[in-house]
Design a protein around this motif. Structure first.
Motif, short mmCIF file in Angstrom:
data_model
loop_
_atom_site.label_atom_id
_atom_site.label_comp_id
_atom_site.label_asym_id
_atom_site.label_seq_id
_atom_site.Cartn_x
_atom_site.Cartn_y
_atom_site.Cartn_z
N GLU A 53 47.27 -24.81 -27.17
CA GLU A 53 48.85 -24.59 -27.53
C GLU A 53 48.91 -23.03 -28.04
O GLU A 53 49.85 -22.32 -27.92
CB GLU A 53 49.52 -25.49 -28.45
CG GLU A 53 49.78 -26.70 -27.95
CD GLU A 53 50.15 -27.79 -29.13
OE1 GLU A 53 50.85 -28.89 -28.66
OE2 GLU A 53 50.01 -27.43 -30.48
N SER A 91 39.40 -15.80 -22.85
CA SER A 91 39.41 -16.09 -24.22
C SER A 91 37.95 -16.35 -24.74
O SER A 91 36.99 -16.55 -24.10
CB SER A 91 39.91 -17.65 -24.08
OG SER A 91 39.65 -18.14 -25.33
N ARG A 145 37.59 -23.11 -25.56
CA ARG A 145 38.24 -22.77 -24.05
C ARG A 145 36.89 -22.54 -23.10
O ARG A 145 37.09 -22.89 -22.03
CB ARG A 145 39.19 -21.75 -24.14
CG ARG A 145 40.62 -22.09 -24.82
CD ARG A 145 41.61 -20.90 -24.45
NE ARG A 145 42.69 -21.34 -25.15
CZ ARG A 145 43.90 -21.55 -24.29
NH1 ARG A 145 44.14 -20.90 -23.38
NH2 ARG A 145 45.21 -21.89 -24.89
N ALA A 184 44.55 -16.59 -20.13
CA ALA A 184 44.43 -16.90 -21.41
C ALA A 184 43.27 -17.97 -21.47
O ALA A 184 42.70 -18.36 -22.43
CB ALA A 184 45.96 -17.87 -21.67
N TRP A 185 42.74 -18.22 -20.48
CA TRP A 185 41.19 -18.85 -20.40
C TRP A 185 40.21 -18.07 -20.01
O TRP A 185 39.33 -18.04 -20.83
CB TRP A 185 41.31 -20.01 -19.16
CG TRP A 185 42.09 -21.22 -19.73
CD1 TRP A 185 43.42 -21.38 -19.37
CD2 TRP A 185 41.95 -22.32 -20.36
NE1 TRP A 185 44.06 -22.37 -19.65
CE2 TRP A 185 42.93 -23.15 -20.53
CE3 TRP A 185 40.69 -22.80 -21.05
CZ2 TRP A 185 42.88 -24.28 -21.17
CZ3 TRP A 185 40.75 -24.11 -21.59
CH2 TRP A 185 41.61 -24.67 -21.65
N LYS A 205 49.01 -19.41 -28.63
CA LYS A 205 49.33 -17.93 -27.59
C LYS A 205 48.42 -16.94 -27.96
O LYS A 205 48.16 -16.59 -29.03
CB LYS A 205 50.64 -17.92 -27.93
CG LYS A 205 51.83 -18.95 -27.57
CD LYS A 205 52.25 -19.09 -26.21
CE LYS A 205 53.14 -20.14 -25.88
NZ LYS A 205 52.42 -21.54 -26.05
N SER A 206 47.94 -16.62 -26.87
CA SER A 206 47.22 -15.17 -26.94
C SER A 206 47.98 -14.04 -26.23
O SER A 206 49.05 -14.28 -25.92
CB SER A 206 45.86 -15.37 -26.61
OG SER A 206 45.93 -15.47 -25.19
N ARG A 207 47.30 -13.00 -26.20
CA ARG A 207 47.93 -11.73 -25.59
C ARG A 207 47.86 -11.99 -23.98
O ARG A 207 48.59 -11.37 -23.28
CB ARG A 207 47.51 -10.48 -26.07
CG ARG A 207 46.27 -10.12 -25.83
CD ARG A 207 45.72 -9.03 -26.55
NE ARG A 207 44.25 -8.71 -26.64
CZ ARG A 207 43.76 -7.74 -25.61
NH1 ARG A 207 44.72 -6.92 -24.93
NH2 ARG A 207 42.52 -7.50 -25.62
N TRP A 208 47.11 -13.08 -23.73
CA TRP A 208 46.95 -13.37 -22.18
C TRP A 208 48.00 -14.49 -21.88
O TRP A 208 48.00 -15.43 -22.66
CB TRP A 208 45.57 -13.51 -21.50
CG TRP A 208 44.66 -12.34 -22.14
CD1 TRP A 208 43.90 -12.55 -23.27
CD2 TRP A 208 44.59 -11.18 -21.51
NE1 TRP A 208 43.24 -11.24 -23.39
CE2 TRP A 208 43.50 -10.41 -22.27
CE3 TRP A 208 44.98 -10.61 -20.40
CZ2 TRP A 208 43.02 -9.12 -21.80
CZ3 TRP A 208 44.54 -9.42 -19.94
CH2 TRP A 208 43.79 -8.29 -20.68
N ARG A 209 48.31 -14.51 -20.44
CA ARG A 209 49.17 -15.70 -19.90
C ARG A 209 48.26 -16.16 -18.86
O ARG A 209 47.49 -15.64 -18.13
CB ARG A 209 50.26 -15.05 -19.47
CG ARG A 209 51.29 -14.58 -20.46
CD ARG A 209 52.08 -15.82 -21.32
NE ARG A 209 52.85 -15.27 -22.64
CZ ARG A 209 52.02 -15.03 -23.50
NH1 ARG A 209 50.75 -15.25 -23.77
NH2 ARG A 209 52.63 -14.56 -24.54
N GLY A 210 48.78 -17.78 -18.80
CA GLY A 210 48.08 -18.33 -17.77
C GLY A 210 46.67 -18.53 -17.54
O GLY A 210 46.15 -18.69 -18.60
#
Lengths: 323, 544
Positions: free
Chosen positions: B18, B32, B37, B28-29, B20-25
């Motif tokens: 859950e 990471s 992850r 974020a993997w 949140k980082s500065r990356w999306r979708g």
């Protein structure tokens, strides 16, 4: 009695290890199943922590050690016999190449089938002209790699008459799984007869070369016959068919005088198949490759002499396209 | 730093999925640096490759269903068995357990927040993916996929027109990925253990990863150099393996197996570690002979480095060398046997629950034992002369690598899936997959061993009539096995979306990963754990 002097030996070591392995496997599996049932959580909710037991752990370190040392010893005794080649063994040279085997006898006879006398030790000197192959006779329980640039060796004594399959066991490209040959085990007198007649045939072919024949037609006929023999023993037909169908290389059928497009230095050109082209195709096969075929053929200079090349060419001349 | 600390406090309850980082979708993997992850990235990618390579295996078996051409030409078949081997070895089994479960659980099991070098860890995954992409790229380049077998033996690998150079370069890059992961784990185990986590309180999975990491660091550079030499040989014709230029083709085999034999212990030791985790948990008692199991991993790593020549008994290697290599090979049987006996003894007076992970692990011990016993046969010189390069060897290494490593990896997946995803799968379906896999496996690889003993050489596109029945039986076995794998993995994929929420400790495990939430928070624990017991100490659970 086993097909070779090694067959029963190898089977016995195998059986010995197999029996011990099966007993141990059943023991371990039975113990696991027994514990899983006996100590299942519904019946045995309170486990007991046992951290170890020095005596048990010593036992199952030492006992397996002695068992495997037994395997090792048994194996080495047999292996030393496999590697200890009798002095009086008949030597046959085995040549592996993509994708056939050739055997050369002390008297110069060359064959594509290994003929051996019954109950006589045979020493094989194994070589390769291109990539690594492996000479394997499953019924004899023997195998040895054929390595370019070196000569490997092994021996056996055939103990049963009949034919036995030879296979290539080291992956060597497209037709690896068709690189078969046979060992023919003959009674000694029969072998001697075959050996003498094969030697006589070599002699007649040699005469054809020397021009001892007065009759040119008879000489040609001998050359053609020799060529027909050579394309088998030298392994040509592993890749080139006689019936027009396609294998790795172009078919020999109707090849003489044919107009072909070839690739030379990356450029296409048209040539007519003549003596010069055929000779070049044997000695430097990759200089002019027929379009659509891979540059797969090794140069044959090391296994063909000038007279043999001539005989093969004479034979190829006789393979007409359609009648 | 200050703002980072604040975020941490605010999201203390959030699990790693859950956060949140500065990356999306997907970014974020793949960007990471969280070890969990990265573990999942490896898991998804290696299982994908597993299904691809298993499917290739199915096609190879289909080709053997009839004599002569069934589906494909020899040229295609040769490329497929190469691809099957390369994917299974370099993309699944070598990174397999260490990079997936090792990444995810090593830091948690020793009470750390992450591995020692998180960025290096991400780089390892990227190298892995780049290697994989390069290997696949050969398909679209001149020469296409290599047709040499995964062993790349010269001179064939130098002569063939297929695209060996790029595939070999891909394996070279994958080697770096492996070395960096090993380095990372070694440092992590030495430096990041939580207070009280002494060496003899390490879970045995960590011990196994420790032994593996040493082999990865010490042996992998060897294969890197060897693979580069193939490229030089092909591109520059340096002649190091070419006898006409004073080189030696046998030299390649030595160089190759000096890495690739220890590599089979890179493949199987982490699996032993997983077995040593699962058995105590489902027996709810301490492991029998902790130290002997831990040190046997190290001795396997040591002896495993000295036996490469047993792959070359018929290569032309000298008789003396053959006898020495045979002798040393038998030594490895001892620590391996110790492990099997200790696992069995751990069941004694336990409180055993035959949950799916336990079922898969126990059946894996059975399969691996068969692989081990047939290994002893091959270590025996005269037997190996007969069975070398036959289906006997193919059967043997599938019993060890698949029956041992991959089977245990699947058991580990069933064991840790609830912890990693926070979801529980359908146990009935997991049981249902078992008979398909177990029967299919033995029918397929058992038959292979049988026909290998009869003399069926490996890497054969076509076969003689006397082997035909065996091939048909083996092919039918492959269907059962494949169905079992699909049921097993399909069940997990379904559970990912529809599975019930998993409790923190569904199996009653004692190691640290079961003391945090499912899934774990970003830094694994809400407060740093302090270790007071040996790893398999179940008493607290009993009292509570």
């Amino acid at each position: 009695m086993g097909a070779s002097n090694f067959t029963n030996q190898v089977d016995n070591v195998f059986l010995f290890i197999l029996v011990i392995s099966v007993v141990l496997l059943i023991g371990i599996t039975a113990a696991m199943i027994y514990f899983v049932i006996k100590y299942r959580r519904s019946k045995h909710p309170n486990p007991v922590d046992i951290h170890g037991n020095v005596l048990l752990e010593v036992v199952w370190t030492v006992v397996p050690f002695f068992i495997v040392m037994g395997f090792f010893y048994y194996g080495v005794v047999d292996y030393r016999e496999m590697r200890n080649i009798p002095e009086d063994a008949m030597e046959v040279e085995v040549m592996g190449r993509m994708w056939s085997w050739m055997y050369t006898y002390p008297n110069g006879v060359q064959t594509d089938t290994l003929y051996v006398p019954l109950n006589k030790p045979i020493k094989l000197k194994i070589k390769s002209v291109d990539v690594i192959h492996s000479f394997y006779v499953p019924a004899f329980r023997i195998k040895q790699d054929a390595v370019p640039g070196m000569e490997t060796k092994m021996w056996f004594k055939a103990q049963q008459e009949g034919q036995f399959q030879v296979m290539c066991a080291e992956y060597c490209g497209d037709r690896h799984s068709y690189m078969y040959s046979q060992v023919h085990v003959l009674p000694e007198d029969e072998f001697e007869r075959w050996y003498a007649s094969a030697a006589a045939e070599v002699e007649t072919f040699a005469q054809a070369q020397e021009g001892a024949e007065v009759d040119e037609a008879a000489r040609l006929e001998k050359l053609v016959k020799q060529g027909q023999r050579l394309i088998k023993t030298k392994g040509c037909i592993a890749c080139h068919t006689l019936d027009g169908s396609r294998l790795v290389g172009p078919s020999f059928k109707g090849i003489w005088g044919k107009t072909e497009t070839v690739i030379a230095n990356g450029e296409e050109k048209t040539i007519v198949v003549d003596e010069a082209y055929l000779r070049r195709s044997m000695l430097e096969p990759n200089v002019e490759i027929v379009k659509g075929y891979p540059p797969a053929m090794p140069p044959q200079g090391s296994i063909l002499n000038e007279q043999e090349i001539q005989a093969i060419i004479e034979f190829l001349k006789t393979l007409k396209a359609e009648q | 730093m200050a703002s980072h600390a604040i975020t941490e406090v605010q999201h203390v309850e959030e699990n790693y999925l859950e956060v949140k980082s500065r990356w999306r979708g997907i970014f974020a993997w793949i960007f990471s640096t969280d070890h969990k992850r990265i573990g999942i990235l490896y898991l998804v990618s290696s299982l994908t490759f597993f299904v691809v390579a298993a499917t290739i295996g199915i096609f190879m078996r289909l080709e053997q269903l009839t004599m002569g051409e069934t589906l494909m030409s020899p040229d295609v078949y040769n490329r497929l068995f190469t691809l099957h081997g390369v994917i299974m070895i370099f993309l699944l089994i070598i990174p397999g357990i260490p990079a997936t479960f090792g990444n995810f659980f090593l830091p948690i099991q020793i009470g750390a927040k992450d591995v020692a070098f998180p960025r290096l860890n991400l780089l390892s995954w990227w190298l892995y993916i780049i290697g994989a992409i390069l290997a696949i790229t050969t398909l679209f380049l001149p020469g296409s996929l290599p047709d040499t077998g995964w062993t790349f033996y010269v001179p064939y690998a130098v002569r063939t027109g297929s695209n060996v150079a790029l595939a070999v370069f891909a394996a070279f890059i994958l080697g770096f990925s492996s070395i960096l992961t090993g380095l990372n784990f070694l440092t992590t185990i030495h430096r990041l253990r939580a207070p009280g986590m002494t060496w003899h309180r390490l879970p045995l999975f960590v011990w196994a990863l420790y032994a593996t990491a040493w082999i990865q660091i010490l042996a992998t550079p060897m294969v890197g150099i060897t693979l580069l030499l193939i490229i030089f040989e092909r591109v520059l014709n340096i002649g190091i393996f070419d006898p006409t230029q004073g080189g030696d083709p046998i030299l390649f085999q030595h160089l190759f197996w000096i890495y690739s034999h220890p590599a089979v212990y890179i493949m199987v030791l982490p699996g032993f570690g997983v077995v040593s985790e699962i058995i105590p948990t489902f027996s709810r008692r301490t492991i029998f002979g902790y130290k002997l199991i831990a040190y046997s991993s190290l001795s396997i790593a040591l002896f495993g480095s000295l036996v490469w020549g047993h792959h070359m008994f018929v290569s032309g290697e000298s008789d003396t060398a053959n006898i020495i290599f045979s002798f040393l090979t038998f030594f490895i049987a001892v620590p391996t046997a110790i492990k099997v006996f200790n696992w069995t003894a751990t069941l004694y007076k336990g409180s055993i629950a035959l949950e799916p992970p336990m079922l898969y692990v126990l059946s894996s011990i059975f399969l691996f034992a068969i692989g081990g016993f047939t290994g002893l046969m091959q270590a025996t010189l005269p037997i190996d002369v007969h069975v070398h390069d036959t289906y006997f060897v193919v059967g043997h290494f599938h019993y060890t690598m698949f029956g041992g490593t991959i089977w245990v990896m699947l058991a580990g997946l069933l064991y840790w899936f609830p912890k990693m995803t926070g979801r529980m799968y359908n146990k009935k379906v997991a049981y249902l997959a078992w008979p398909f896999m177990f029967i299919g496996f033995n029918v397929l690889y058992g038959t292979m061993m049988y026909m290998g003993w009869k003399g069926m050489p490996r890497r054969y596109y076509d076969h003689l009539p006397e082997f035909h029945t065996d091939h048909v039986i083996a092919t039918v076995g492959s269907w059962l096995l494949y169905i079992g794998i699909l049921i097993l993995l399909g069940n997990l994929v379904y559970a990912l979306y529809r599975g019930a929420k998993a409790p923190d400790n569904p199996w009653g495990g004692a190691t640290l990963e079961w003391k945090t939430t499912s899934p774990p928070p970003l830094e694994n624990f809400t407060q740093e754990p302090v270790i007071k017991h040996e790893p398999y100490y179940f008493r607290e659970e009993d009292n509570g």
